[in-house]
Scaffold this active site. Structure first.
Site: not given
Ligand SMILES: *[C@@H]1O[C@H](CO)[C@@H](O)[C@H](O)[C@H]1NC(C)=O
Ligand SMILES: *[C@@H]1O[C@H](CO)[C@@H](O)[C@H](O)[C@H]1NC(C)=O
Ligand SMILES: *[C@@H]1O[C@H](CO)[C@@H](O)[C@H](O)[C@H]1NC(C)=O
Ligand SMILES: *[C@@H]1O[C@H](CO)[C@@H](O)[C@H](O)[C@H]1NC(C)=O
Ligand SMILES: *[C@@H]1O[C@H](CO)[C@@H](O)[C@H](O)[C@H]1NC(C)=O
Ligand SMILES: *[C@@H]1O[C@H](CO)[C@@H](O)[C@H](O)[C@H]1NC(C)=O
Length: 521
Positions: A90, A190, A223
């Site tokens: 990321e 995300k 993440c």
């Protein structure tokens, strides 16, 4: 039992690092189709010197080119080792700490791969502002491998769309997947942003999978997503995904949430393979990547080397897990019998030549050590010190009781403690946690329990368990020098989730059961 497990490990999972790769492929010729070669690259990104400043698209592309050049080198290095897929971290291409406006020149236009079938390398003029996607697509072709990377993307929207931001566009933190012929096969935006003011969260959760000829279906998320139900758990539950491509930019936090610790725990808890690529900025506490199968990890954590690092490993196409591989009721291991007795509340009797000695579970608590409070991960844990060579400890908070049954082959001078937390975590994100944690404390005082340490000498043979109110419990297991170990067994027994381990290979830093109550945050 452990013999059977070892056989599993040998048959289904290959313990080989990048260096041992040649040896491994030689010994596996007959089972060729059951394995694939995965690569993850921990990248030290070239960052914008001032991410708040406005730049032109040209300047943004020049900066990102420096990162993409490194990516291309790594794709070619991975190709030489026969990699089928590579995952990049990321923020690896554009960096971080932008504002909504200052990131704009760094964003590619992102059409949905569900709506258009597109090969950016072969069809570069189909959409404007897609230079980064084109470059990544060409790399996949050049390396003849699947490629997953993270970039910033934009999507214009209309005022008639009630969610459309005032500036007339959505900005997403996006993972893309390309097939080995450069075709865009997946896009994931995300969902659980981590204080990223430059980006929007999509109105509906992307549940993104892509198919590969070498290992079937892969899922993707990013993440912070790893701590939430959507999309991470839903992907596994509804799409039967066995492999996860996981770009991350994770700041380590000991004792419970170091990058490799949670990556490995996710793989073990769900019996999946996690290809986790972190960025490499040790000064910001960011390092820790790995190719994690449920039983074995190939990881990298390095606070000293300033450069990036490529991990390559051969992994089973069908990962074999720990959960449900053993019949616990037929277990003959004495420590496990003792655990089952304590759990059932029966007196535990040991027969030796002369007499039968019985310990009642309650008896241990007669000289129970004092409980105390200390802050761990910004949460107010209730703890008991772990004293002596063996024992059974219990500590409770709200509706969670944690237990530890332990024996120590040798005592060390270090202080260890068993802690419990059952509550809403509110610092650096809000989420409900139930945790049982055996940790090494920072020093000799109780108030040091929960501090960040990474070296330890204490060895334990133990069972750790708790009566969790959630099915989602992550086994965190970290040993000295940021190394990972694998539990001997985990699972449910009489409504308690347990982890057991004998014969640690190095000192224990953290053994924890980290439960998430997804519906309560
Ligand atoms: C980004 O922000 C964090 C927190 O504000 C700061 O510590 C860090 O130095 C910044 N990094 C860069 C590259 O600007
Ligand atoms: C790309 O931008 C140019 C110049 O702004 C414009 O003329 C062209 O129509 C655009 N192409 C597409 C596919 O949007
Ligand atoms: C390229 O890869 C995609 C996805 O794997 C596949 O569907 C497609 O048929 C491939 N195209 C060519 C020309 O091989
Ligand atoms: C587990 O062990 C018990 C007791 O030995 C036995 O009755 C049972 O059939 C076993 N179950 C399985 C699934 O092997
Ligand atoms: C932690 O919780 C205990 C028990 O609820 C309380 O007595 C103590 O003040 C708390 N500590 C802090 C720092 O909030
Ligand atoms: C866990 O055990 C404690 C002590 O027996 C009990 O008070 C608590 O209600 C239990 N929690 C759950 C969720 O069953």
């Amino acid at each position: 039992m452990s013999g059977a497990r070892t056989a599993h490990a040998l048959v289904f999972l290959l313990g080989c690092s990048a260096l041992a790769l040649g040896v491994c492929s030689a010994s596996l010729e007959h089972g060729e189709a059951e394995y694939y070669v995965a690569a993850v690259y921990e990248h030290r990104s070239v960052l914008s010197p001032n991410p708040l400043e406005l730049s032109s698209r040209q300047q943004a592309l020049e900066l990102m080119k420096q990162n993409l050049d490194v990516y291309e080198q790594q794709v070619m290095a991975a190709a030489q080792k026969g990699a089928h897929i590579i995952v990049f971290p990321e923020d690896g291409i554009h960096g971080f700490n932008f504002t909504r406006t200052s990131i704009y020149p760094f964003l590619d236009l992102m059409p949905s791969p569900r709506l258009v079938s597109w090969n950016p390398c072969l069809e570069p003029f189909r959409f404007n502002d897609t230079e980064v996607l084109q470059r990544l697509s060409c790399m996949a072709i050049k390396g003849k491998m699947f490629l997953v990377a993270n970039l910033g993307t934009k999507q214009p929207c209309l005022g008639s769309d009630p969610g459309c931001p005032q500036d007339g566009r959505y900005q997403f933190n996006t993972n893309v997947a390309f097939s080995d012929n450069g075709t865009l096969v997946g896009r994931y935006r995300k969902h659980n942003l981590y204080f990223e003011e430059a980006f929007d969260s999509p109105a509906d959760v992307d549940l993104t999978t892509f198919d590969t000829p070498f290992a079937g279906k892969f899922g993707m998320f990013t993440c912070f997503d790893i701590l939430f139900f959507d999309p991470a758990v839903r992907l596994l539950r509804d799409f039967e995904v066995k492999h996860i491509a996981y770009p991350t930019a994770w700041m380590n936090q000991l004792p419970l949430l170091a990058a490799i610790e949670i990556q490995k725990a996710f793989a073990t808890a769900f019996g999946v393979t996690v290809l986790a690529a972190n960025i490499h900025h040790p000064t910001l506490g960011m390092t820790g990547s790995g190719i994690h199968t449920p039983l074995k990890s190939f990881w990298y954590h390095n606070m000293d080397d300033p450069e990036g690092h490529l991990i390559i490993a051969r992994v089973a196409t069908n990962p074999q897990g720990l959960v449900g591989t053993e019949n616990t009721t037929s277990e003959m291991d004495p420590s496990h019998r003792k655990f089952l007795k304590v759990l059932s509340g029966d007196p535990y009797c040991e027969k030796d030549a002369q007499e039968v000695r019985c310990d009642e579970a309650a008896k241990w608590n007669l000289n129970a050590p004092p409980t105390f409070h200390s802050e761990m991960m910004y949460d107010n844990f209730t703890l008991v010190p772990v004293w002596g060579k063996e024992g059974h400890l219990q500590v409770c908070s709200n509706s969670l009781c944690c237990h530890l049954l332990f024996e120590r082959p040798a005592l060390s001078k270090e202080l260890y403690a068993l802690g419990v937390f059952d509550g809403l975590h509110t610092v650096h994100g809000t989420y409900y946690v139930q945790a049982c944690a055996l940790v090494k404390c920072g020093g000799a005082g109780f108030e040091t329990c929960g501090q960040e340490i990474s070296e330890a000498e204490g060895l334990f043979d133990f069972h750790l368990w708790g009566n969790f109110s959630t099915l989602y419990v992550f086994p965190l297991f970290l040993t000295s020098g940021m190394t990972l170990d694998t539990p001997d067994q985990l699972g449910w027994e009489s409504d308690h989730y347990f982890l057991r381990k004998r014969g640690l290979s190095s000192g224990l830093v953290t053994a924890a059961l980290y439960g998430r109550l997804y519906e309560r945050n």
